[in-house]
Design an enzyme around this catalytic site. Structure first.
Site, PDB file in Angstrom:
ATOM      1  N   ASP A 141      -7.472   5.593  -1.619  1.00  0.00           N
ATOM      2  CA  ASP A 141      -7.235   4.321  -0.389  1.00  0.00           C
ATOM      3  C   ASP A 141      -6.465   3.098  -1.900  1.00  0.00           C
ATOM      4  OD1 ASP A 141      -7.010   1.877   0.940  1.00  0.00           O
ATOM      5  OD2 ASP A 141      -8.784   2.297   1.667  1.00  0.00           O
ATOM      6  N   CYS A 174       0.588  -0.905  -0.395  1.00  0.00           N
ATOM      7  CA  CYS A 174      -0.263  -0.101   0.117  1.00  0.00           C
ATOM      8  C   CYS A 174       0.677   1.144  -0.275  1.00  0.00           C
ATOM      9  CB  CYS A 174      -1.149   0.572   1.161  1.00  0.00           C
ATOM     10  SG  CYS A 174      -0.026  -0.150   2.432  1.00  0.00           S
ATOM     11  N   HIS A 188      -5.659  -0.103  -0.931  1.00  0.00           N
ATOM     12  CA  HIS A 188      -5.696  -1.319  -0.575  1.00  0.00           C
ATOM     13  C   HIS A 188      -7.085  -1.968  -2.096  1.00  0.00           C
ATOM     14  CE1 HIS A 188      -4.271   0.990   2.722  1.00  0.00           C
ATOM     15  NE2 HIS A 188      -3.479  -0.261   3.256  1.00  0.00           N
TER      16      HIS A 188
END
Lengths: 465, 439
Positions: free
Chosen positions: A422, A298, A424
């Protein structure tokens, strides 16, 4: 910013062959040959067999034959609005997106025109000849990439538009000649390439010719002159190649989504202002580029998003680094041992700062918060960062890394919301999914782990042109 | 389900008259027409011009077979004729008239011939435009006594293909309503000569550009998949004439995405430029031809006419006699001029190429030999292409030499070949006799 006027872009593109023979490599000879060759190209442009074809339409225009046009219903007095009806509509991804945008920032429509040469002649044919010259010589050849853009009003007549375009083509040809004479070294002649920049009002769209293959760093003088001429700020780039205007009909070849946050509606926060990233970036996340970094990559992806911002704003010409390149950079600065390369080890804000410095020459400030709950008190600092630097922020803490693209902050109440990208996400580049499921979205303070500590890497924008 | 051939009525009489004047063992010939996906059209039949046999060897062999020189002769004739056809027309097959006793061997011979002719006819094309859809070629066997016609097709792309039966139907005015497309096209080609090699790519790249160019039919852009003949015109009685279309060709000036940064610099030993305006003609069949079909036929004509003329001067222009020519000398050669000739009962035009010193007489002679046809002066159009202000042509002798070679249409070549062969045979016989009698 809503566009009030009804203007659309009209863009003409085509390659004009510039070629000449040289019997000696003396500079004067070469200069003369180039001048003569450019004159030949001008003759071609003013020939009655020079033709415009409006892309995706059966409309052909002969600008030098008293504006002969086919189909015959169209005349030089036909307004631009009517011409648009002849263009076959092409389905584009941007149509899907624009429904989310409403009328927030609709890109301008554009009419594309291709250049053509008619090779059929109305005169009597004449038997071809073969002309031979037995003399050793150098043959020099290149395609001049003509690319001219003007802004037209929908009510403007086709005849006026075509005349304007022809003038711009001749101007560009002359600018290209200047660029060739300026940047050539003997027979190494860089091809003059036009770039279009949409500058802040009232300047609008300008075109600049840059010699191909010469990196931005070597063209600083030209940019400084232009910044002066157009009264542009001296500390941020507007005219690097990467700053060139992205036309709405051009697809990004790399397949990454650009600036998905632009399609979000504003968060509901009383009495607040928005402080957002300033410029274009691409969304990098798990599983992209056939790299399975699910569970550990990440921070790498957030770093890629930050690098993308610097690339698209023109601060670097380097490509966005891969995981391996990031790891190699950390080994090169002595931060990690050689065994780090090819591993699945996490990195944090400090490593991100180190890589930005080593690969791109970017310095970053580190902001430390000992507890996630404290982040809410950093509203002013974050707002300032986005106002002055406008760069994406990488935040790492607990076991997660994210990118902060902006804040909605109220100076009076201290309330804050965070615009988060994000990394992820493991799915495909589908804008609707990404926005609907909140992979790019506004989050409240409870998004953070209240007990973990966080480091924020805040990259500083170099004050260059 | 075989193919159907619609054959011009006059061909029936032609074949009959050939079989009636039968005094040889066989008569061969070629068939000219146009294919379409559904059916084929034959508009002309031409017998192979008689070969002069310097030594008459009455064939002692049983039956007969085409020896190599016969086959060479027939395929050479086919090759020459194929270069005299306008766009859309091609050699679609061969015919053979034989006495009943030889009908069995005839089918083998026809098979060999049809493949050989196709190879010879396609080999000289510089660039094959995207693909012919139909590869079937026809063989027609006629019995000199019964006058019966046996018609079969072979797939010439498959050397092992077996013959399929086909229909042979006579019809009047097969080509009378075939639309005609015309265009004067400017050609401006640079052929670089690097070291001593002529870059062959010069012509090929030009051909590819031509294939991609845009076109306007009578001044308008048309949908390539629609029929070229508009429906309302087709139905009217008045359309029992040949409709003419004027074509405009436009080359898009495309930017290549090569990512070139610098101008290209080539060291060349010679500068060769081919420049002029050629007249192109093409006919398209009347069986629902699409715009794309028609334009393809015209583009083929353009490519063929340039590559034929280029080849006609090739050896002379690109021969490596640089020392003789001296440095810096500028030479201009005029390519042969294209003339159009009505060489059949229909008014479909064929063409020929003449050098500066040639006139209608030479054209007439050539058509007599190649097309087995008398051509009167009013059927020859020498004015479609004008010869520009005569450029300096110091190599006139070379031009003439070439022209006589072409005039001879390799008849000269064949004659010498025949003589050489005969001499060879005689020598062998001599050597053999020496052997036998020396003991």
């Amino acid at each position: 910013m809503v566009l009030e006027d009804q203007g659309i872009f009209c863009r003409v593109r085509g390659a004009l062959e510039l070629s000449f023979s040289l019997h000696s490599k003396e500079e004067a000879t070469i200069q003369k040959a180039i001048t003569k060759a450019v004159q030949d190209v001008s003759l071609q442009v003013s020939s009655e067999y020079f033709v415009f074809n409006i892309c995706g339409s059966p409309v052909f225009i002969w600008p030098n034959r008293n504006l002969k046009i086919t189909p015959v219903e169209i005349t030089p007095d036909t307004p631009c609005r009517e011409i648009q009806k002849y263009i076959r509509a092409e389905e584009e991804e941007s149509d899907k997106r624009s429904s989310r945008k409403k009328d927030k920032k609709r890109p301008r429509d554009i009419i594309n025109i291709n250049l053509m040469m008619e090779i059929s002649k109305s005169s009597l044919s004449s038997v071809p000849t073969i002309h031979q010259e037995h003399k050793k010589h150098l043959h020099v050849e290149m395609n001049l990439p003509i690319d001219v853009v003007i802004l037209v009003q929908l009510e403007q007549k086709l005849g006026v538009i075509v005349e304007h375009l022809m003038r711009e083509i001749c101007n560009q040809l002359s600018d290209m000649e200047k660029s060739i004479h300026k940047h050539m070294k003997e027979t190494c002649i860089p091809i003059p390439q036009p770039f279009h920049f949409l500058l802040p009002e009232p300047i609008g769209m300008i075109s600049v010719i840059y010699p191909a293959g010469v990196p931005d760093d070597q063209l600083t003088m030209i940019r400084k002159e232009l910044h002066n001429k157009f009264h542009l700020p001296e500390d941020r780039p507007y005219l690097r190649r990467a700053n060139a205007y992205h036309f709405p009909d051009e697809r990004y070849k790399d397949g990454y989504l650009r600036s998905p946050h632009l399609f979000l509606s504003n968060p509901n926060l009383e009495d607040s202002k928005l402080y957002l990233v300033n410029g274009v970036y691409s969304y990098h996340h798990y599983m992209q580029d056939r790299m399975d970094d699910n569970g550990w990559g990440c921070a790498y992806r957030s770093l890629q998003t930050v690098c993308s911002w610097f690339k698209y704003q023109g601060y670097t010409e380097k490509s966005i680094p891969t995981h391996k390149e990031i790891q190699q950079a950390l080994v090169d600065v002595g931060d990690k041992p050689k065994s780090f390369i090819g591993s699945r080890q996490w990195i944090g804000s400090i490593e991100v700062q180190a890589v930005l410095d080593h690969l791109l020459g970017i310095t970053s400030k580190i902001l430390f918060v000992s507890q996630g709950s404290e982040l809410a008190s950093k509203g002013r600092e974050l707002a300032n960062h986005f106002s002055t630097e406008g760069t994406p922020v990488m935040i790492g803490g607990g076991v997660l890394a994210h990118t902060i693209l902006g804040v909605a902050w109220s100076e009076t109440t201290g309330q804050i919301k965070y615009l988060i990208l994000d990394p992820h996400y493991t799915g495909a580049e589908d804008l609707n999914t990404i926005l609907d499921k909140g992979w790019c979205g506004w989050k409240a303070s409870n998004f953070w782990d209240q007990n973990a500590y966080y480091n924020l890497c805040m990259p500083q924008r170099p004050k260059v042109v | 389900m075989g193919r159907s051939y619609f054959v011009e009525e006059s061909i029936q009489n032609y074949l009959l008259s050939l079989s009636n004047n039968f005094n040889q063992k066989h008569v061969t010939g070629i068939l000219i027409g146009q294919t379409s996906t559904a059916r084929d059209f034959i508009i002309q039949a031409i017998q192979t011009p008689p070969k002069e046999e310097p030594f008459q060897n009455p064939s002692k062999k049983k039956g007969f077979h085409l020896d190599e020189t016969d086959e060479e002769w027939i395929t050479e004739h086919a090759r020459q004729v194929s270069r005299m056809l306008t766009g859309g027309l091609a050699i679609l097959g061969v015919f053979l008239i034989v006495p009943p006793t030889l009908s069995k061997e005839a089918s083998n011979m026809l098979r060999r011939l049809v493949f050989a002719v196709d190879t010879s006819v396609t080999r000289w094309k510089v660039v094959k435009l995207s693909e012919e859809e139909v590869y079937d070629r026809v063989t027609v066997q006629m019995c000199s006594e019964t006058k019966k016609v046996n018609c079969r097709t072979f797939d010439v792309k498959d050397p092992l293909s077996s013959p399929k039966p086909a229909d042979w139907k006579y019809q009047n005015g097969v080509s009378s309503t075939w639309p005609l497309l015309q265009c004067n096209v400017e050609v401006d080609l640079r052929l670089p000569v690097i070291a001593s090699f002529v870059e062959q790519n010069g012509l090929k790249n030009w051909a590819l550009k031509m294939e991609k160019c845009y076109y306007l039919i009578n001044g308008q852009m048309r949908d390539p998949d629609k029929e070229i003949l508009e429906v309302h015109k087709k139905n009217s009685r008045a359309s029992a004439h040949r409709e003419c279309f004027s074509i405009q060709l436009l080359v898009p000036l495309m930017q290549d995405d090569q990512g070139d940064c610098m101008a290209m610099v080539q060291e060349c030993s010679k500068n060769i430029i081919l420049k002029g305006v050629v007249h192109c003609k093409a006919y398209i069949h009347s069986n629902k031809p699409t715009v794309a079909d028609a334009v393809r036929a015209l583009k083929r004509d353009l490519l063929d006419t340039i590559s034929i003329r280029y080849e006609m001067l090739f050896e002379d222009v690109f021969s490596s006699n640089e020392d003789e020519r001296g440095k810096g000398q500028k030479i201009d050669h005029a390519l042969p001029q294209r003339v159009f000739v009505q060489a059949s009962s229909s008014d479909i035009l064929s063409c020929d190429y003449i050098f500066r010193d040639e006139t209608f007489i030479e054209v007439k002679e050539r058509f007599k030999e190649m097309f087995d046809c008398e051509v009167s002066e009013d059927k020859v159009d020498l004015l479609q292409e004008t010869v520009s202000v005569p450029a300096v042509c110091p190599d006139v002798e070379i031009c003439q030499e070439h022209s006589s070679m072409v005039l001879g249409k390799n008849v000269e070549k064949q004659k010498t070949a025949g003589v050489a062969l005969a001499i060879g045979v005689a020598l062998l016989a001599l050597a053999a006799s020496f052997f036998y009698f020396s003991d």
